[in-house]
Motif scaffolding. Structure first.
Motif, PDB file in Angstrom:
ATOM      1  N   LEU A  52      74.751  28.410  92.080  1.00 34.54           N
ATOM      2  CA  LEU A  52      75.109  28.910  90.754  1.00 34.54           C
ATOM      3  C   LEU A  52      76.610  29.066  90.583  1.00 34.54           C
ATOM      4  O   LEU A  52      77.121  28.984  89.456  1.00 34.54           O
ATOM      5  CB  LEU A  52      74.406  30.247  90.497  1.00 34.54           C
ATOM      6  N   TYR A  53      77.323  29.285  91.671  1.00 35.59           N
ATOM      7  CA  TYR A  53      78.776  29.425  91.579  1.00 35.59           C
ATOM      8  C   TYR A  53      79.455  28.094  91.259  1.00 35.59           C
ATOM      9  O   TYR A  53      80.617  28.078  90.865  1.00 35.59           O
ATOM     10  CB  TYR A  53      79.337  30.000  92.881  1.00 35.59           C
ATOM     11  N   GLU A  54      78.725  27.003  91.438  1.00 33.25           N
ATOM     12  CA  GLU A  54      79.255  25.681  91.103  1.00 33.25           C
ATOM     13  C   GLU A  54      78.801  25.232  89.711  1.00 33.25           C
ATOM     14  O   GLU A  54      79.118  24.120  89.288  1.00 33.25           O
ATOM     15  CB  GLU A  54      78.811  24.656  92.140  1.00 33.25           C
ATOM     16  N   ARG A  55      78.080  26.104  89.017  1.00 30.94           N
ATOM     17  CA  ARG A  55      77.564  25.770  87.691  1.00 30.94           C
ATOM     18  C   ARG A  55      77.958  26.829  86.670  1.00 30.94           C
ATOM     19  O   ARG A  55      77.174  27.187  85.793  1.00 30.94           O
ATOM     20  CB  ARG A  55      76.038  25.631  87.748  1.00 30.94           C
ATOM     21  N   LEU A  56      79.172  27.277  86.783  1.00 37.05           N
ATOM     22  CA  LEU A  56      79.661  28.312  85.871  1.00 37.05           C
ATOM     23  C   LEU A  56      80.033  27.700  84.528  1.00 37.05           C
ATOM     24  O   LEU A  56      80.446  26.535  84.452  1.00 37.05           O
ATOM     25  CB  LEU A  56      80.878  29.005  86.476  1.00 37.05           C
ATOM     26  N   PRO A  57      79.902  28.454  83.452  1.00 38.59           N
ATOM     27  CA  PRO A  57      80.245  27.940  82.122  1.00 38.59           C
ATOM     28  C   PRO A  57      81.743  27.694  81.978  1.00 38.59           C
ATOM     29  O   PRO A  57      82.569  28.268  82.699  1.00 38.59           O
ATOM     30  CB  PRO A  57      79.763  29.049  81.181  1.00 38.59           C
ATOM     31  N   GLU A  58      82.099  26.870  81.007  1.00 40.79           N
ATOM     32  CA  GLU A  58      83.494  26.470  80.837  1.00 40.79           C
ATOM     33  C   GLU A  58      84.400  27.635  80.452  1.00 40.79           C
ATOM     34  O   GLU A  58      85.591  27.621  80.768  1.00 40.79           O
ATOM     35  CB  GLU A  58      83.588  25.365  79.785  1.00 40.79           C
ATOM     36  N   TYR A  59      83.867  28.640  79.764  1.00 41.62           N
ATOM     37  CA  TYR A  59      84.733  29.756  79.385  1.00 41.62           C
ATOM     38  C   TYR A  59      85.247  30.495  80.615  1.00 41.62           C
ATOM     39  O   TYR A  59      86.265  31.195  80.548  1.00 41.62           O
ATOM     40  CB  TYR A  59      84.017  30.713  78.426  1.00 41.62           C
ATOM     41  N   ILE A  60      84.577  30.304  81.760  1.00 39.52           N
ATOM     42  CA  ILE A  60      85.060  30.873  83.012  1.00 39.52           C
ATOM     43  C   ILE A  60      85.933  29.866  83.765  1.00 39.52           C
ATOM     44  O   ILE A  60      87.058  30.174  84.159  1.00 39.52           O
ATOM     45  CB  ILE A  60      83.890  31.322  83.907  1.00 39.52           C
ATOM     46  N   THR A  61      85.420  28.656  83.959  1.00 40.28           N
ATOM     47  CA  THR A  61      86.152  27.669  84.770  1.00 40.28           C
ATOM     48  C   THR A  61      87.434  27.182  84.100  1.00 40.28           C
ATOM     49  O   THR A  61      88.345  26.708  84.785  1.00 40.28           O
ATOM     50  CB  THR A  61      85.260  26.467  85.092  1.00 40.28           C
ATOM     51  N   ASN A  62      87.519  27.288  82.780  1.00 41.44           N
ATOM     52  CA  ASN A  62      88.742  26.876  82.082  1.00 41.44           C
ATOM     53  C   ASN A  62      89.752  28.013  81.941  1.00 41.44           C
ATOM     54  O   ASN A  62      90.851  27.805  81.419  1.00 41.44           O
ATOM     55  CB  ASN A  62      88.406  26.331  80.681  1.00 41.44           C
ATOM     56  N   ASP A  63      89.384  29.191  82.390  1.00 46.07           N
ATOM     57  CA  ASP A  63      90.303  30.314  82.322  1.00 46.07           C
ATOM     58  C   ASP A  63      91.478  30.055  83.265  1.00 46.07           C
ATOM     59  O   ASP A  63      91.280  29.605  84.402  1.00 46.07           O
ATOM     60  CB  ASP A  63      89.575  31.597  82.743  1.00 46.07           C
ATOM     61  N   PRO A  64      92.717  30.295  82.834  1.00 45.32           N
ATOM     62  CA  PRO A  64      93.878  30.015  83.685  1.00 45.32           C
ATOM     63  C   PRO A  64      93.901  30.789  85.000  1.00 45.32           C
ATOM     64  O   PRO A  64      94.563  30.373  85.954  1.00 45.32           O
ATOM     65  CB  PRO A  64      95.070  30.397  82.800  1.00 45.32           C
TER      66      PRO A  64
END
Length: 229
Positions: free
Chosen positions: A25-37
Motif C-alpha cells: 500500500l505504501y507503493e500505491r499512495l494517491p498523487e496528492y501525497i506523492t506529488n507533495d514537495p
C-alpha cells in the motif's frame, strides 16, 4: 479506546493480507501525497527505519538480555532485530502481524522469546522482566490518556535502570505532515495530541531522559531513556 485499538488492528491486518498478495500500500499512495514537495525527502527517512545505529548504541543488546518491542509491526523481519544477541519479545495489536512473524521465525529458525497479540498498555509480562525495550512508530496513534498508560506499562515491565527508546511525532516538522497524510489514507489517522513538554512530564515520573534526538529531516522526536524505580 477499544474502538481505536480495533481500528488500528483492522488496518494493519488489511496491510498484511494485501502484502501476502504482493500489494504494498505504501507503493500505491494517491498523487496528492506523492506529488507533495516534501514527500521524497520524507521517503529518505522512512527507508532508514528503526534499525539506526543510535538505537543499537543506546540499548546495547547483549546475549543475556530480554528485549521488548512494543508495537512491533514487522521490525523483526525488516529492522534487524533478528540479528541482535538479546532475546526478542514482540507485542502488536494486529493478529495478522503476529501470525506472519510466527511464520517468519519458524521458517528462518529465528530463536525468540515470545510474540503476543495485545495492546502496549496492557501486556502479559511480569514486573521488571526486560532489560531493554523499544516503542517506535506507535505512540502517534493515540491521545494523552492512552500514551500515559503505555508509558506506565513500559515502566512496569522494564527493570530498574533498564533502557528504552521511543518516539513521538514532531508536529512542527513538515515531513510529519506527510506521515500523517499517509496514515490517514491507510485508515489509521494519527491522534497524538501532546506537546513535547507535556510528553516529557509524563516521562519524568517513570524514566530518566538521557538524550532527545530531534532532526530537521526526521518527522519523529526520539527519546533515549533509562528506567527509574
Amino acid at each position: 479506546m477499544e474502538k481505536r485499538l480495533k481500528l488500528l488492528a483492522e488496518s494493519y491486518d488489511i496491510t498484511i493480507d494485501l502484502g501476502r498478495k504482493g500489494i504494498n500500500l505504501y507503493e500505491r499512495l494517491p498523487e496528492y501525497i506523492t506529488n507533495d514537495p516534501d514527500y521524497h525527502i520524507y521517503l529518505k527517512w522512512a527507508t532508514k527505519g528503526s534499525e539506526c545505529s543510535k538505537i543499537v548504541e543506546h540499548l546495547s543488546p547483549e546475549k543475556n538480555m530480554n528485549f521488548i518491542d512494543m508495537g512491533c509491526c514487522l521490525n523483526l523481519m525488516f529492522r534487524g532485530y533478528d540479528k541482535w544477541p538479546s532475546t526478542y519479545h514482540g507485542i502488536d495489536i494486529s493478529s495478522k502481524t503476529i501470525s506472519l512473524l510466527n511464520e517468519f521465525t519458524t521458517k528462518n529458525k529465528v530463536a525468540i522469546g515470545s510474540l503476543h497479540c495485545t495492546s502496549i498498555h496492557k501486556t502479559p509480562f511480569k514486573n521488571n522482566y526486560f532489560d531493554i525495550g523499544a516503542c517506535i512508530g506507535v505512540l502517534e496513534y493515540f491521545e494523552q490518556d492512552f500514551v500515559s498508560m503505555a508509558i506506565a506499562e513500559a515502566h512496569r515491565i522494564i527493570k530498574p535502570y533498564g533502557k528504552l527508546v521511543l518516539d513521538i511525532p514532531n508536529i512542527e516538522n513538515p515531513f510529519c505532515r506527510i506521515m500523517m497524510l499517509i496514515e490517514e489514507h491507510l485508515g489509521r489517522p494519527d491522534k497524538f495530541n501532546i506537546s513535547p513538554l507535556e510528553f516529557e512530564e509524563v516521562l519524568y515520573n517513570h524514566f530518566e531522559i538521557e538524550e532527545i534526538e530531534k532532526i530537521e529531516s526526521d518527522p519523529m522526536i526520539r527519546y533515549f531513556l533509562r528506567c527509574k524505580k
